[in-house]
Design an enzyme around this catalytic site. Structure first.
Site: not given
Length: 146
Positions: A83, A106, A114-115, A141
């Protein structure tokens, strides 16, 4: 559409995608070409065939939120940032909490990733879809060790 993280409902306007949200309701296939494009890109993402979304967005939020969401789109697939990193990138290094709040609001998570934002020490912190979904997306990912 049905996905590995549950059913996802899509809201679109004539200007683009406005919202993706998990739902417990049955979802109907998209009827418009744009809706099908969103569905196909999400399918390819979950199949590990897509690492960057090319979907026209129509995001509704404050100027600050839009600035944060724009910065989130620059985080590469398979990468996690803090962040604090996002706060520095938008020129407001003390805004970590506000970044978290913007992430929570979001409306198109997954597409605006945002993950990929985690705590300062790499810990998983809040996610509107739940930490289980955040962990799943990061594992998909290849960024989170199990």
């Amino acid at each position: 559409m049905k996905t590995p993280v549950g059913n996802i409902a899509v809201t679109v306007s004539s200007h683009g995608l406005q919202e993706l949200k998990r739902t417990s309701e049955d979802v109907k296939p998209p009827k418009t070409p744009f809706g099908r494009e969103v569905r196909d890109q999400l399918k390819n993402y979950f199949a590990k065939k897509l690492t960057h979304f090319e979907v026209k967005l129509d995001l509704q939020g404050t100027d600050f939120q839009k600035k944060v969401w724009s910065e989130l789109q620059k985080i590469p697939y398979g990468t996690m940032v803090s962040y604090g990193y996002i706060a520095k990138r938008i020129g407001n290094p003390k805004a970590s909490r506000a970044i978290g709040s913007a992430n929570h609001r979001n409306p198109v998570s997954i597409i605006v990733p945002c993950h990929r934002v985690v705590g300062a020490k790499g810990q998983l912190t809040g996610y509107a879809g739940g930490l289980d979904m955040k962990a799943y997306l990061l594992q998909l990912e290849g960024t989170l060790l199990v």
